[in-house]
Design an enzyme around this catalytic site. Structure first.
Site, PDB file in Angstrom:
ATOM      1  CG  ASN A  41      31.191  43.059  49.969  1.00  0.00           C
ATOM      2  OD1 ASN A  41      30.941  43.405  48.806  1.00  0.00           O
ATOM      3  ND2 ASN A  41      32.181  43.574  50.677  1.00  0.00           N
ATOM      4  NE  ARG A  67      35.689  52.662  45.139  1.00  0.00           N
ATOM      5  CZ  ARG A  67      36.101  51.385  45.123  1.00  0.00           C
ATOM      6  NH1 ARG A  67      35.503  50.510  45.899  1.00  0.00           N
ATOM      7  NH2 ARG A  67      37.109  51.022  44.367  1.00  0.00           N
ATOM      8  NE  ARG A 122      39.932  44.384  45.762  1.00  0.00           N
ATOM      9  CZ  ARG A 122      38.625  44.372  45.699  1.00  0.00           C
ATOM     10  NH1 ARG A 122      37.917  43.885  46.694  1.00  0.00           N
ATOM     11  NH2 ARG A 122      38.004  44.840  44.652  1.00  0.00           N
ATOM     12  N   PRO A 163      34.092  38.155  44.682  1.00  0.00           N
ATOM     13  CG  PRO A 163      33.947  38.946  42.509  1.00  0.00           C
ATOM     14  CD  PRO A 163      33.111  38.406  43.624  1.00  0.00           C
ATOM     15  CG  ASN A 164      39.106  40.505  43.083  1.00  0.00           C
ATOM     16  OD1 ASN A 164      40.018  39.742  42.771  1.00  0.00           O
ATOM     17  ND2 ASN A 164      38.281  41.021  42.187  1.00  0.00           N
ATOM     18  CD  GLU A 219      23.840  46.132  47.274  1.00  0.00           C
ATOM     19  OE1 GLU A 219      22.620  46.178  46.970  1.00  0.00           O
ATOM     20  OE2 GLU A 219      24.725  46.742  46.644  1.00  0.00           O
ATOM     21  CG  HIS A 221      28.911  47.510  48.727  1.00  0.00           C
ATOM     22  ND1 HIS A 221      29.360  46.546  47.860  1.00  0.00           N
ATOM     23  CD2 HIS A 221      27.594  47.692  48.446  1.00  0.00           C
ATOM     24  CE1 HIS A 221      28.364  46.169  47.079  1.00  0.00           C
ATOM     25  NE2 HIS A 221      27.277  46.844  47.423  1.00  0.00           N
ATOM     26  CE1 TYR A 265      36.765  47.943  48.355  1.00  0.00           C
ATOM     27  CE2 TYR A 265      38.850  47.607  47.194  1.00  0.00           C
ATOM     28  CZ  TYR A 265      37.482  47.836  47.172  1.00  0.00           C
ATOM     29  OH  TYR A 265      36.827  47.967  45.976  1.00  0.00           O
ATOM     30  CB  ALA A 302      33.384  43.160  40.748  1.00  0.00           C
TER      31      ALA A 302
HETATM   32  C1  DQA Z   1      32.994  46.434  47.283  1.00  0.00           C
HETATM   33  C2  DQA Z   1      32.699  47.526  46.252  1.00  0.00           C
HETATM   34  C3  DQA Z   1      32.676  46.950  44.852  1.00  0.00           C
HETATM   35  O1  DQA Z   1      32.397  47.979  43.897  1.00  0.00           O
HETATM   36  C4  DQA Z   1      34.018  46.337  44.513  1.00  0.00           C
HETATM   37  O2  DQA Z   1      33.985  45.732  43.236  1.00  0.00           O
HETATM   38  C5  DQA Z   1      34.507  45.391  45.552  1.00  0.00           C
HETATM   39  C6  DQA Z   1      34.279  45.685  46.960  1.00  0.00           C
HETATM   40  C7  DQA Z   1      33.132  46.987  48.712  1.00  0.00           C
HETATM   41  O3  DQA Z   1      32.998  46.204  49.651  1.00  0.00           O
HETATM   42  O4  DQA Z   1      33.391  48.175  48.895  1.00  0.00           O
HETATM   43  O5  DQA Z   1      35.175  44.403  45.234  1.00  0.00           O
HETATM   44  O6  DQA Z   1      31.904  45.519  47.292  1.00  0.00           O
END
Ligand code: DQA
Length: 146
Positions: free
Chosen positions: A73, A106, A17, A9-10, A97, A99, A22, A76
């Site tokens: 990725n 964070r 964003r 998501p997002n 995994e 990020h 990011y 959240a």
């Molecule tokens: C994220 C880190 C997550 O904590 C966050 O909710 C994201 C992006 C990252 O790529 O840094 O949406 O996965």
């Protein structure tokens, strides 16, 4: 080799964003750089994004028999989704995994990943380059004797 890249998501909002966290690169730009790097390594990739947890679960289930590795990725959902964790465990496809940001630097709630224990490893904090590192890690794992 065939690798499935999944985005949670997002991540469709990358580029607009929270750019201080990011960056300004869009998900389409990331996909293009992953495809270039994959081509150079003779690897084929599929690249998907969803804001819906169940859709990600279905894509992981459907990966069985179609992909040699998953790079995810989960955004959240990394911190909350037992359903995604169980899907990764169920298909037993080597999963990395990733990020963009360093989740350990964070907020406290980002320090725990519920999917980490069913993944081969975690790549976090290298910006968009985390995707390329995920690709390289997958290729390297695939080359190991089973
Ligand atoms: C994220 C880190 C997550 O904590 C966050 O909710 C994201 C992006 C990252 O790529 O840094 O949406 O996965």
């Amino acid at each position: 080799m065939n690798i499935l890249f999944l985005n949670g998501p997002n991540l469709n909002l990358l580029g607009q964003r929270e750019p201080e966290k990011y960056g300004l690169t869009t998900l389409a730009d990331i996909e293009a750089s992953v495809r270039l790097e994959a081509k150079a390594r003779d690897v084929t990739v599929a690249f998907k994004q969803s804001n819906v947890e169940g859709e990600l679960v279905t894509w992981i289930q459907d990966a069985k028999g179609n992909y040699d590795a998953i790079v995810i990725n989960a955004a959240a959902y990394t911190h909350t989704s037992i359903a995604i964790r169980d899907a990764i465990a169920a298909v037993a496809i080597p999963t990395t995994e990733i990020h963009i940001s360093n989740v350990h630097a964070r907020e406290e709630f980002r320090h725990h990943s519920v999917i980490a224990s069913v993944c081969r490893g975690q790549i976090t904090g290298f910006g968009c380059f985390s995707y390329i590192l995920g690709l390289i890690a997958s290729v390297n794992e695939n080359a190991k004797p089973q």
